[in-house]
Scaffold this motif. Sequence first.
Motif, PDB file in Angstrom:
ATOM      1  N   SER A  49       0.825  -1.205   0.000  1.00 18.50           N
ATOM      2  CA  SER A  49       0.000   0.000   0.000  1.00 18.50           C
ATOM      3  C   SER A  49       0.865   1.263   0.000  1.00 18.50           C
ATOM      4  O   SER A  49       0.558   2.240  -0.682  1.00 18.50           O
ATOM      5  CB  SER A  49      -0.921  -0.010   1.223  1.00 18.50           C
ATOM      6  OG  SER A  49      -1.596   1.203   1.347  1.00 18.50           O
ATOM      7  N   LEU A  50       1.951   1.226   0.769  1.00 22.51           N
ATOM      8  CA  LEU A  50       2.822   2.401   0.861  1.00 22.51           C
ATOM      9  C   LEU A  50       3.642   2.631  -0.407  1.00 22.51           C
ATOM     10  O   LEU A  50       4.104   3.739  -0.656  1.00 22.51           O
ATOM     11  CB  LEU A  50       3.746   2.268   2.070  1.00 22.51           C
ATOM     12  CG  LEU A  50       3.054   2.242   3.430  1.00 22.51           C
ATOM     13  CD1 LEU A  50       4.081   2.058   4.541  1.00 22.51           C
ATOM     14  CD2 LEU A  50       2.233   3.496   3.650  1.00 22.51           C
ATOM     15  N   LYS A  51       3.809   1.586  -1.208  1.00 29.66           N
ATOM     16  CA  LYS A  51       4.567   1.724  -2.457  1.00 29.66           C
ATOM     17  C   LYS A  51       3.787   2.460  -3.546  1.00 29.66           C
ATOM     18  O   LYS A  51       4.369   2.904  -4.524  1.00 29.66           O
ATOM     19  CB  LYS A  51       4.984   0.346  -2.973  1.00 29.66           C
ATOM     20  CG  LYS A  51       6.097  -0.290  -2.184  1.00 29.66           C
ATOM     21  CD  LYS A  51       6.455  -1.638  -2.788  1.00 29.66           C
ATOM     22  CE  LYS A  51       7.566  -2.320  -2.040  1.00 29.66           C
ATOM     23  NZ  LYS A  51       7.890  -3.630  -2.629  1.00 29.66           N
ATOM     24  N   LYS A  52       2.475   2.582  -3.354  1.00 28.29           N
ATOM     25  CA  LYS A  52       1.668   3.299  -4.343  1.00 28.29           C
ATOM     26  C   LYS A  52       2.067   4.769  -4.339  1.00 28.29           C
ATOM     27  O   LYS A  52       2.264   5.363  -3.275  1.00 28.29           O
ATOM     28  CB  LYS A  52       0.187   3.164  -4.023  1.00 28.29           C
ATOM     29  CG  LYS A  52      -0.338   1.758  -4.167  1.00 28.29           C
ATOM     30  CD  LYS A  52      -1.788   1.674  -3.757  1.00 28.29           C
ATOM     31  CE  LYS A  52      -2.257   0.237  -3.789  1.00 28.29           C
ATOM     32  NZ  LYS A  52      -3.603   0.085  -3.225  1.00 28.29           N
ATOM     33  N   PRO A  53       2.212   5.380  -5.525  1.00 27.86           N
ATOM     34  CA  PRO A  53       2.627   6.791  -5.591  1.00 27.86           C
ATOM     35  C   PRO A  53       1.686   7.695  -4.803  1.00 27.86           C
ATOM     36  O   PRO A  53       0.484   7.466  -4.721  1.00 27.86           O
ATOM     37  CB  PRO A  53       2.563   7.106  -7.085  1.00 27.86           C
ATOM     38  CG  PRO A  53       2.659   5.784  -7.767  1.00 27.86           C
ATOM     39  CD  PRO A  53       2.005   4.801  -6.843  1.00 27.86           C
ATOM     40  N   LEU A  54       2.259   8.726  -4.243  1.00 28.00           N
ATOM     41  CA  LEU A  54       1.525   9.721  -3.469  1.00 28.00           C
ATOM     42  C   LEU A  54       1.634  11.047  -4.214  1.00 28.00           C
ATOM     43  O   LEU A  54       2.733  11.477  -4.576  1.00 28.00           O
ATOM     44  CB  LEU A  54       2.144   9.831  -2.071  1.00 28.00           C
ATOM     45  CG  LEU A  54       1.549  10.803  -1.091  1.00 28.00           C
ATOM     46  CD1 LEU A  54       0.118  10.412  -0.753  1.00 28.00           C
ATOM     47  CD2 LEU A  54       2.381  10.833   0.181  1.00 28.00           C
ATOM     48  N   GLU A  55       0.501  11.669  -4.476  1.00 33.32           N
ATOM     49  CA  GLU A  55       0.476  12.955  -5.191  1.00 33.32           C
ATOM     50  C   GLU A  55       0.359  14.087  -4.182  1.00 33.32           C
ATOM     51  O   GLU A  55      -0.601  14.160  -3.420  1.00 33.32           O
ATOM     52  CB  GLU A  55      -0.695  12.997  -6.170  1.00 33.32           C
ATOM     53  CG  GLU A  55      -0.668  11.920  -7.232  1.00 33.32           C
ATOM     54  CD  GLU A  55       0.485  12.058  -8.205  1.00 33.32           C
ATOM     55  OE1 GLU A  55       0.911  13.200  -8.486  1.00 33.32           O
ATOM     56  OE2 GLU A  55       0.965  11.021  -8.686  1.00 33.32           O
TER      57      GLU A  55
END
Length: 108
Positions: A49-55
């Motif tokens: 979940s944390l590997k998903k990009p954050l905008e």
Amino acid sequence: MCTIAKRIASLTRANDTICRIGGDEFVIVINDIAEASLVHSLGLRILESLKKPLEIMDNTILMGASMGIAVFPDNGDSWENIIKAADETMYKVKKSGKNGVGLCKNYY
């Protein structure tokens, strides 16, 4: 950090406790778990979940995490010892290449 906490919370149960203890460090307290391997599986799901990009403000941020898991009473007989065991395990994960989940071996 709110987005990170929300991602973690979406994968935990309502009766679990998530605490940010400083900077980028979180503690998750999970009660009533049958096996440590189930906590390890949760750690892997959180990592994904944390590997998903954050905008953030038109910028894409990529993250990773290193996690150490300790289980009471196998890895410590007090809050301080459990945190110490989890912390030591996390640093082993970091030394081995980061972005991973480590399950503490029995201390006792």
